[in-house]
Scaffold this active site. Sequence first.
Site, PDB file in Angstrom:
ATOM      1  N   GLU A 170       5.776  -1.553   1.986  1.00 51.01           N
ATOM      2  CA  GLU A 170       5.712  -2.112   0.495  1.00 51.01           C
ATOM      3  C   GLU A 170       4.535  -3.051   0.218  1.00 51.01           C
ATOM      4  OE1 GLU A 170       7.383  -0.558  -1.408  1.00 51.01           O
ATOM      5  OE2 GLU A 170       8.368   0.789  -0.054  1.00 51.01           O
ATOM      6  N   HIS A 220       1.566  -1.210  -0.764  1.00 51.86           N
ATOM      7  CA  HIS A 220       1.514  -0.910  -2.053  1.00 51.86           C
ATOM      8  C   HIS A 220       1.221  -2.177  -2.992  1.00 51.86           C
ATOM      9  CE1 HIS A 220       2.720   3.220  -1.265  1.00 51.86           C
ATOM     10  NE2 HIS A 220       4.042   2.764  -0.782  1.00 51.86           N
TER      11      HIS A 220
END
Length: 433
Positions: free
Chosen positions: A25, A28
Site C-alpha cells: 500500500e 501506491h
Amino acid sequence: MTVLAFVIGVVVLVLGLAVSIALHEIGHLLPAKAFGVRVGQYMIGFGPTLWSRRFGETEYGVKALPLGGYISMAGMYPPSSTDDAVPSRRGRMFATMIQDARAVNDETLAGDGAGRAFYQLPVLKRVVIMLGGPAMNFFLALVLFAIMFSGIGVQTATTTVAAVNECVLPAGTEQTECAPGDPASPAAAGGILPGDVIVSVDGADVATFAEASAIIQESPEEPVTIVVDRDGARESLQVTPVLAEREVQGADGEVRTAEVGFVGMTASVEYVPQPIWQGPQAAIEQAGQVVGIMWQLPVRVYETAVDTFTGAGRDPNGPLSVVGAGRLAGEVAATDQPIVNRVSGILALLGSLNIALFIFNLIPLLPLDGGHVVVALWDGVKRLWARLTRRGDPRPVDATKLVPVTYVVVIGLILMGGTLILADIVNPVQLFG
C-alpha cells in the site's frame, strides 16, 4: 518446545505478510501523494477498524481482518453526471451496485478532492500509482532472496569429508550396518578419514565435492589419486572406485539410478554465500513459475478441491492460502534443524509470498491493480484516438460500469480462497513427508 516453535513460525509469517501488505500500500501511497492526489485513508486489513490516527489529510489505520489493505484516493472514477443513468435491462441489482459505487466515488471528490482526483492524472502517472504496490512486493522479494542467497548462503557440499563408509552396501538395501563379509569401502581402504579436505582428484584441482564426485563416478575400477589436506599437511592417497548403483543427478536436474564409480564417503554441508545477483535471479525465475500457476489458477484450485475430497495428496507446487503458508512456516520453525536453516526457510516462504502478491495483483481484472492499469491504458487509447481523428477530448473512462464484473471477480476470488483454506486445513501440503 516444538509447539512453541511452531507458533513462533506462524506468528513470524503473519507479521511478515502484514509488513508485505503495508509496503504494497505504501507503493501506491507514495506516488499518489507525489502526484498530488488526495488520499483519504491508508488501511491495513478489512472490516472493523482496530486503530487509526490522522496525519494531515490521511487517516492511517489497522482493521480486524489482515487479508489485504487499501488506500482511498479521491476520484478513482470520473464524477457522476445526468447522462449516467443505467439502462433497466441491466437489472435492478447491478444498477444499484453501479449507482452505489458512483455515490461513494462522488464523496471522495468533495472539497479539494475535485481538483486532486486520480482520474484527472495523465495515463502514465495513473499506471505508476497502480503498479507501485506490486513493484514494492517484487522489490521486497528481491531483498529477501538476496539475504537468503548472499547473506545466509546456500547449503553446499564442501570438499571436507564428513564421514567414511566402512563397507559398500548394495543400493536399495534395508541393511544399515556392515556385516563381517561385506567388502571395505574404497575410501576406507584407501585411508581417507573424516575431516580430510579434498584438494585434487586424479590430478584435477577441485573446489566442490560435486566436482570430486563427478571424476570419481567416471572412473569405476580405475585407480584414482586423491590428494587431501590433513591437519595442514597434504597426503596423496590411492583409491579404486567400485562400480555401484547409485542415484545421480543429471544435467536436466532429474535424479535417476545409474551404475557409477563409488568410494563411500560423504561431504560436510555448509552455507556458502552466493554472488549478490543469485538471489534476485532466483526470484525472477520463481516469478516466471508463479505466472504459470496464476494463469491456470481456477484449474489448479479445482484440482486442489478434487484432491481434498478424494483424499489424494496435494501438489507441493500448487496454490496455497494464508492458512497453508502459515502452517508451512510453523513446520519449518519446528523442525529439528539449526536455527539458520529455519530462518532461511521462512525467508524463502516470505519471498515466495511476495512474488505471488506481485503476480496476482497484475492480473488485468478489477478490483486488482492490473485491472486499474487496463482502465487507465484504455482511457489513454481513447484520448489518443480522439487526437488522431481531431475530435474533442472524450469523457474519461467510467470504470463504475464494470462494477458487476468486479463483483463476479470478487465472488470468484472468495470461493477460490475458501476452497484453498479448507484444503490447507483438512489436506495440507506435506513439507517434510
